[in-house]
Design an enzyme around this catalytic site. Structure first.
Site, PDB file in Angstrom:
ATOM      1  N   GLU A 159       0.592  -1.500   0.508  1.00  0.00           N
ATOM      2  CA  GLU A 159       0.453   0.210  -0.310  1.00  0.00           C
ATOM      3  C   GLU A 159       0.877   0.899  -0.131  1.00  0.00           C
ATOM      4  O   GLU A 159       0.988   2.037   0.616  1.00  0.00           O
ATOM      5  CB  GLU A 159      -0.874  -0.407   1.005  1.00  0.00           C
ATOM      6  CG  GLU A 159      -1.584  -0.814   0.970  1.00  0.00           C
ATOM      7  CD  GLU A 159      -3.244  -1.348   2.344  1.00  0.00           C
ATOM      8  OE1 GLU A 159      -3.113   0.029   2.552  1.00  0.00           O
ATOM      9  OE2 GLU A 159      -3.997  -1.864   2.098  1.00  0.00           O
ATOM     10  N   GLU A 360      -5.382  -8.813   1.487  1.00  0.00           N
ATOM     11  CA  GLU A 360      -6.310  -8.422   2.580  1.00  0.00           C
ATOM     12  C   GLU A 360      -7.203  -7.913   2.096  1.00  0.00           C
ATOM     13  O   GLU A 360      -8.397  -7.523   1.042  1.00  0.00           O
ATOM     14  CB  GLU A 360      -5.544  -6.815   3.056  1.00  0.00           C
ATOM     15  CG  GLU A 360      -3.795  -6.868   3.653  1.00  0.00           C
ATOM     16  CD  GLU A 360      -3.400  -5.528   3.715  1.00  0.00           C
ATOM     17  OE1 GLU A 360      -3.693  -5.244   4.768  1.00  0.00           O
ATOM     18  OE2 GLU A 360      -2.200  -5.914   3.823  1.00  0.00           O
TER      19      GLU A 360
END
Ligand code: FCB
Length: 784
Positions: A159, A360
């Site tokens: 991320e 995720e």
């Protein structure tokens, strides 16, 4: 194949990250990372003590049948100064972990950068320095040298949007910079680090290299209910701008080797373009083998000319980030499984050759530990709904190879600390005991049958039906309400889903379309000193959850006898469907009156007669007992209690806890009565100091009283904590701001608020849910 089955060989597992679980932040030669140095960080905390307990954690995964584990390597464990000297003891840990995983039949997936930059590199400019990208490539090579014979799949970064823009733009994450220029420069250097790191891994022989991105659909509030709604021209422009900053800024350089055209002028304006060198995009854009997708929630925006730019989205002036009346997790993140389908459809359409993995997905909800387990129905249904959507996406051609839940364990959620609960496994941070939640057992069954059960999810919602039928929530509502504006095919699909899931439409669902005035009263009285945070959390959660269920909130103040009479009339005449009662001074006669009406009532705080109404409370007695035991353990023997008004049930409970613990130690409590404010705490402390020679500790039933006591001790020349230890209760903001900082018993604030809203929702649905008592925790600071 049944619609609930996944393809043969589908990969099931969980994700974690080093800083969030390992602990051992200064051990075996590890250097500090930016999170150890960050004020909001948890330096020195054991976290989940995974560094020592990894064999147990691997066993848990094995017993749950997982085939994949994505973990992150801590850069400063491997290279304590970020570059140069290698720390073999640090690498040894990952070596042992990987062997343990392979021994358990679990495939390791290593992430090299999950936000924990070595502090030594931050001191040299961190991600705003181009050199950091080169150092990352060196680190990738060193780590691959040691683990590459057993780890096949490597993710360079996790991320980068969050690391760049929350770390350098809004400053909520480490390193806490607040500069649009820094954020854009950091983002570019992270992309470059990905490119150089991928190259280093490949030339060292890595077989599969990828990167993990957080991707969210950007929608207008209306689209949240129905993706097909056409936004206005202004709103469409707002959506496009945020989509570019959040998603395309990273996807396009990596998968196409170019910047989105509309982004360059923004970067140039905010940061110049001097940091983007010729050839960088070629390096960044080399092919990858796998794109990791983290999906949690959509982002909802609309145009609003007066809005200032959000520092996490520099260039977002004129755009409003909307909070929307829909179901949310405890993080406040809207729950929208269909958002995953939007992300996957788009990737499949635009990058059909890229292999994907959901790296995720998961949810923070308040967990209640009961004698017979942790029944985290909300988390299970969140995961189940997302998996149903994923299953449908596979049918549509999405090349998703596996699914990893965030996360294995409850852990440190960055700046939010331990209060967030994303784990399939509960961790008691006082003892490090792991307990499987129901969601873990559910996931084990999913893995075993390589698919979802035919049995119904425990609590089907409108969202579940929408996901199953592959339509929007609004469409489901229309069908449920018998509206004509739905095609026969869609109607049939929705009715099939309704039947398969056993969905019972409730008034809230129907009201989504009919807009009947479904109202709930939120009854407040002016908060006590120190209670403001709780009251404002209650207002926020009750409003968001109940409005999300289609209810209107009627705020009513119960400050005078006349206003109380008005409230009773309002409820008795059924002008509301339910009541949330928040009366810090104790429930009293108003609760009794309301309990006699037919309208469901829920209460914040245990009433004097516990069976009166379902309530949400915290374990005041247990917290007080723990605080007292802690002081006794430290050798304190002359303990005085400053006790607030005993007509408050919470104060009675705290007093009971203190007394129990003292009696158990064969000591007699000495109590000084006080009111609610600091001044009365100071006065009570002065009395105790005068009456009890050798007084060595003061326990106060609230932080306000303890803060007063602290002041009185200072005025009397007593040294805290050497001569006198002081402990408060509540952990209000002011507790950590005193000098010395106050040891206190933390009372969960947002959890209580959320539990209260949920309790009323269940009662409105006709479910008879019992009262909820949430745990409290001792927070040791400098006054003890
Ligand atoms: C993601 C992070 C992960 C965790 C979850 C809740 O953004 O990658 O570490 O914090 O959110």
């Amino acid at each position: 194949m049944s619609t609930a089955r996944f393809p043969e060989g589908f990969i099931w597992g969980v994700s974690t990250s080093a800083y969030q679980i390992e602990g051992a932040s200064g051990e075996d030669g590890k250097g500090p990372s930016i999170w150890d140095a960050f004020p909001g960080g948890r330096d020195g905390d054991p976290a989940c003590d995974h560094y020592r307990r990894y064999p147990e954690d691997v066993r848990l995964m094995r017993d749950l049948g997982m085939t994949a584990y994505r973990f992150s390597v801590s850069w400063s464990r491997v290279l304590p100064e970020g570059a140069g000297r290698r720390n073999d003891l640090g690498l040894d840990f990952y070596d042992r972990l990987v062997d343990e995983l392979l021994g358990a039949g679990i495939t390791p997936y290593a992430t090299l950068y999950h936000w924990d930059l070595p502090q030594a590199l931050e001191d040299r400019g961190g991600w705003t320095s181009r050199d950091t990208a080169q150092r990352f490539a060196d680190y990738a090579r060193v780590t691959h040298e040691r683990l590459g014979d057993r780890v096949d799949t490597w993710f360079t970064l996790n991320e980068p949007w969050v690391a760049a823009f929350i770390g350098h733009g809004s400053g909520v994450h480490a390193p806490g910079r607040r500069s649009a220029a820094d954020a854009f420069v950091a983002a570019h250097h992270m992309l470059l680090a990905h490119g150089l790191g991928a190259e280093a891994l490949r030339s060292s022989g890595a077989s599969r290299v990828g990167v993990v991105l957080n991707l969210s659909p950007v929608l207008t509030p209306a689209q949240l209910g129905d993706f097909a709604v056409e936004p206005s021209e202004e709103d469409a422009e707002a959506v496009a701008r945020i989509d570019t900053l959040l998603n395309r800024q990273f996807v396009e350089p990596i998968l196409r080797g170019r910047h989105p055209g509309d982004l360059l002028p923004v970067i140039e304006r905010e940061a110049g373009l001097g940091h983007v060198h010729d050839g960088d995009l070629d390096v960044i854009g080399r092919p990858i083998d796998l794109l990791g997708v983290n999906y949690y929630t959509p982002v909802v925006v609309r145009a609003q000319p007066s809005a200032a730019a959000d520092p996490a989205f520099p260039g977002s002036e004129g755009i409003l980030f909307c909070s929307v009346p829909t179901a949310v997790t405890a993080m406040g993140w809207p729950i929208m499984p269909g958002g995953l389908s939007l992300v996957l459809r788009r990737l499949t359409r635009e990058y059909p050759d890229t292999e994907l993995m959901i790296t995720e997905n998961g949810a923070d909800f308040v967990d209640v530990v009961t004698g017979d387990g942790i029944h985290d129905v909300d988390r299970t249904s969140y995961l189940e709904e997302h998996l149903r959507v994923l299953r449908a996406s596979l049918d549509e051609g999405a090349r998703v190879r596996g699914y990893l839940v965030w996360s294995l364990l409850d852990c440190v959620e960055w700046a939010d600390g331990y209060q967030r609960k994303f784990g399939l496994v509960h961790v008691d941070f006082a003892t490090q005991r792991r307990r499987l939640k129901d969601s873990a057992l559910w996931y084990r069954d999913v893995i075993k049958r390589n698919g979802l059960g035919v049995d119904r999810p425990k609590r089907p919602t409108l969202e579940t039906v929408a996901a199953r039928a592959q339509v929007s929530r609004a469409t489901v509502s229309r069908v449920v309400n018998g509206e004509a504006s739905v095609s026969p095919e869609v109607r049939a699909a929705v009715l099939r889903a309704v039947q398969e899931l056993g969905y019972v439409p409730n008034a809230a669902a129907r009201s989504l379309v009919t807009r009947r005035a479904n109202a709930v009263a939120l009854i407040l009285s002016p908060p006590q000193p120190g209670g403001e945070a709780l009251v404002s959390a209650v207002v926020q959660y009750v409003t968001s959850l109940l409005e999300g269920a289609g209810k209107q909130i009627v705020l009513m103040l119960a400050d005078t006898a006349e206003s109380q009479r008005r409230i009773v009339r309002h409820v008795e005449t059924h002008q509301v469907d339910g009541v949330v009662l928040v009366l810090p001074e104790g429930a009293g006669p108003l609760a009794e009156r309301l309990a006699r009406t037919e309208v469901p009532v829920v209460l914040l705080g245990r009433p004097a007669i516990a069976s009166l109404v379902p309530y949400v409370d915290v374990d005041n007695t247990g917290g007080a007992r723990a605080a007292t035991a802690y002081l006794l353990d430290q050798g304190r023997r002359q303990l005085g209690i400053i006790c607030g008004p005993t007509d408050l049930v919470a104060v009675q409970d705290r007093l009971t806890g203190h007394r129990d613990a003292l009696h158990q130690a064969g000591l007699h409590p000495i109590t000084a009565p006080a009111g609610l404010d600091r001044e009365s705490g100071a006065a009570a402390a002065r009395r105790l100091m005068g009456d009890v020679p050798g007084l060595d500790a003061v326990l106060a039933t609230s932080d306000q009283l303890a803060i007063g006591a602290l002041r009185a001790a200072r005025q009397a020349g007593r040294r805290v904590p050497d001569d006198l230890a002081i402990v408060g209760f509540g952990d209000i903001d002011a507790a950590s701001a005193t000098t010395p900082a106050l040891t206190t018993v933390r009372v969960p604030v947002s959890e209580q608020a959320l539990a209260l809203a949920r309790l009323l929702l269940s009662r409105l649905d006709g479910r008879h849910t019992g009262s909820v008592v949430l745990p409290t925790h001792l927070v040791v600071r400098e006054t003890t």
